[in-house]
Design an enzyme around this catalytic site. Sequence first.
Site, PDB file in Angstrom:
ATOM      1  N   HIS A  62     -33.351  -7.246  86.557  1.00  0.00           N
ATOM      2  CA  HIS A  62     -33.511  -7.306  85.429  1.00  0.00           C
ATOM      3  C   HIS A  62     -34.153  -5.418  84.874  1.00  0.00           C
ATOM      4  O   HIS A  62     -34.106  -4.475  85.824  1.00  0.00           O
ATOM      5  CB  HIS A  62     -34.880  -7.623  86.661  1.00  0.00           C
ATOM      6  N   ARG A  64     -35.804  -4.840  82.311  1.00  0.00           N
ATOM      7  CA  ARG A  64     -37.382  -4.990  81.633  1.00  0.00           C
ATOM      8  C   ARG A  64     -37.226  -3.643  80.220  1.00  0.00           C
ATOM      9  O   ARG A  64     -38.248  -3.759  79.310  1.00  0.00           O
ATOM     10  CB  ARG A  64     -38.536  -3.954  83.059  1.00  0.00           C
ATOM     11  N   ASN A  94     -35.055 -12.462  80.199  1.00  0.00           N
ATOM     12  CA  ASN A  94     -36.757 -12.588  80.565  1.00  0.00           C
ATOM     13  C   ASN A  94     -37.429 -11.482  79.903  1.00  0.00           C
ATOM     14  O   ASN A  94     -38.072 -10.809  81.065  1.00  0.00           O
ATOM     15  CB  ASN A  94     -37.474 -12.941  82.051  1.00  0.00           C
ATOM     16  N   ASN A 278     -39.132 -14.932  94.586  1.00  0.00           N
ATOM     17  CA  ASN A 278     -38.853 -16.168  93.705  1.00  0.00           C
ATOM     18  C   ASN A 278     -37.799 -16.412  93.696  1.00  0.00           C
ATOM     19  O   ASN A 278     -37.138 -15.323  92.402  1.00  0.00           O
ATOM     20  CB  ASN A 278     -39.324 -16.357  92.635  1.00  0.00           C
ATOM     21  N   ASP A 305     -30.440  -9.368  92.189  1.00  0.00           N
ATOM     22  CA  ASP A 305     -32.492 -10.336  91.657  1.00  0.00           C
ATOM     23  C   ASP A 305     -33.437  -8.159  91.841  1.00  0.00           C
ATOM     24  O   ASP A 305     -34.265  -9.021  91.936  1.00  0.00           O
ATOM     25  CB  ASP A 305     -32.683 -11.070  92.657  1.00  0.00           C
ATOM     26  N   HIS A 309     -41.554  -3.690  89.853  1.00  0.00           N
ATOM     27  CA  HIS A 309     -42.616  -3.919  89.361  1.00  0.00           C
ATOM     28  C   HIS A 309     -43.600  -2.301  89.593  1.00  0.00           C
ATOM     29  O   HIS A 309     -43.068  -1.709  90.289  1.00  0.00           O
ATOM     30  CB  HIS A 309     -43.279  -5.422  89.897  1.00  0.00           C
TER      31      HIS A 309
HETATM   32  N1  LIG Z   1     -36.969 -12.964  91.446  1.00  0.00           N
HETATM   33  C1  LIG Z   1     -38.023 -12.617  90.565  1.00  0.00           C
HETATM   34  O1  LIG Z   1     -39.071 -12.658  92.070  1.00  0.00           O
HETATM   35  N2  LIG Z   1     -38.410 -12.069  90.113  1.00  0.00           N
HETATM   36  C2  LIG Z   1     -38.021 -11.724  88.575  1.00  0.00           C
HETATM   37  C3  LIG Z   1     -37.362 -13.139  88.197  1.00  0.00           C
HETATM   38  C4  LIG Z   1     -36.522 -14.580  88.663  1.00  0.00           C
HETATM   39  O2  LIG Z   1     -35.709 -13.630  88.331  1.00  0.00           O
HETATM   40  O3  LIG Z   1     -36.380 -15.378  89.015  1.00  0.00           O
HETATM   41  C5  LIG Z   1     -38.364 -11.018  87.763  1.00  0.00           C
HETATM   42  O4  LIG Z   1     -38.233 -10.960  86.890  1.00  0.00           O
HETATM   43  O5  LIG Z   1     -39.618 -10.810  88.409  1.00  0.00           O
HETATM   44 ZN   LIG Z   2     -34.351 -15.586  88.890  1.00  0.00          ZN
END
Ligand SMILES: NC(=O)N[C@@H](CC(=O)O)C(=O)O
Ligand SMILES: [Zn+2]
Length: 427
Positions: A62, A64, A94, A278, A305, A309
């Site tokens: 991610h 962002r 996302n 998650n 993943d 944050h």
């Molecule tokens: N994995 C996570 O805990 N968070 C991910 C979303 C995701 O990969 O499902 C995110 O975009 O922060």
């Molecule tokens: Zn995911």
Amino acid sequence: MSILIKNGRVIDPDTRKDGRYDILIEEDKIVKVDQEIKEEAEEVIDAEGCYVMPGLIDLHVHLRDPGQTYKETVETGAAAAAHGGFTTVLAMPNTKPVTDDRLNIRYVHNKAKAMAPIHVLQAGAITKGQKGKELADIDSMVAEGSPAISEDGRSVMDSLLCKEAMKIAAECGVPVMAHCEDIDLMDGGVANDDEYIRKQGLRGISNAVEDIIAVRDVMLAGETGAHLHLCHCSTYGSVEIVRQAKKHGINVTAEVCPHHFTLTSKDVDAGDANYKMNPPLRTKKDVEALKRGLRDDIMDVIATDHAPHSEEEKRRSFTAAPFGIVGLETAVPLTISELVEKEYLTPMQMAEKMSYNPAKILGLDKGSLAEGKIADVVIIDPNEEYVIDKNTFASKGRNTPFHGRTVRGKVKVTICDGKVVYKDKQI
Ligand SMILES: NC(=O)N[C@@H](CC(=O)O)C(=O)O
Ligand SMILES: [Zn+2]
């Protein structure tokens, strides 16, 4: 520009080489792999005692960007990738706005070309705005160069819509990367559904939340002929589902994240949201199944993943904080410490799961150290012991439960397109 990598243990899943070789890089290509290369080069790297592998490929990050650049940007995420040994990453859609059309795909690809030291590819969303109501224009995103579609962060709960997306993905020749989560069954859960978690006053996420959608998606892949890739598998059930699906000839691949094979829900500190992600950290039974699934090649890929944050967001209560931890800069040492040293994986399997298989899944001509290939290479010292320090991360994200953990396996050099994009101070 030329680079000569000397004395390393070359581990190449493509040519099946595992031994002492030198590698000569000229411009952006590997021009020679031999037991002793005498040619001169502008830069000589002594890789004695190190693994030399094809540049790592992370199927799940991610970045962002656009929209939440206080958490990460294409540039900082790519720098974190280079620091972690990755030369290609696949960014999840996302973002804000959701990456659900060709212009947003183009934005990320152009930004990456302009300022990322590594290759950044952008996955397209399955539905418009990730709202689960109407399909995004999958054809046009694929035409723009998106190598996969995904609704990551949620599941497409409407099974008919999901099946339609799989049919289109099959026609376009791209995989569907599934985040498996039955949204209703989540029921406000924030960590694994077990006694230890409940005692800490946290709401649970049961294995069925993941397994139900994993089964559904496997059935739909079987009916549509789509290539289904299961993201961040965390349960023993997922491993069994993938095993059965493969046995029945369904086109499925699956990934496991380092945190899911390293920690269990017993490690969760309810006062620290850096343990919140998650899917959640599961039980010993799940962790063992994931490790054996990787060992037995049921599980094809190790992906991070990487979910940055801000510190402010992660300082909130366990329930209020967002899900996710960073992973790009800890994946190599965790894989070596937990899987290679403990003999679940050979170094060759590590290279397969972190480079060769991800390349195959995305249809990229990468994951190889053969002569003539583009020079994406990582050099790793598997024996170097060190303490993970989040303050050394190139990522904007510091949200990791691994700060202060002693590990073995250090990325020494990352080379992308024949250029050194990361070099450790001591090499
Ligand atoms: N994995 C996570 O805990 N968070 C991910 C979303 C995701 O990969 O499902 C995110 O975009 O922060
Ligand atoms: Zn995911």
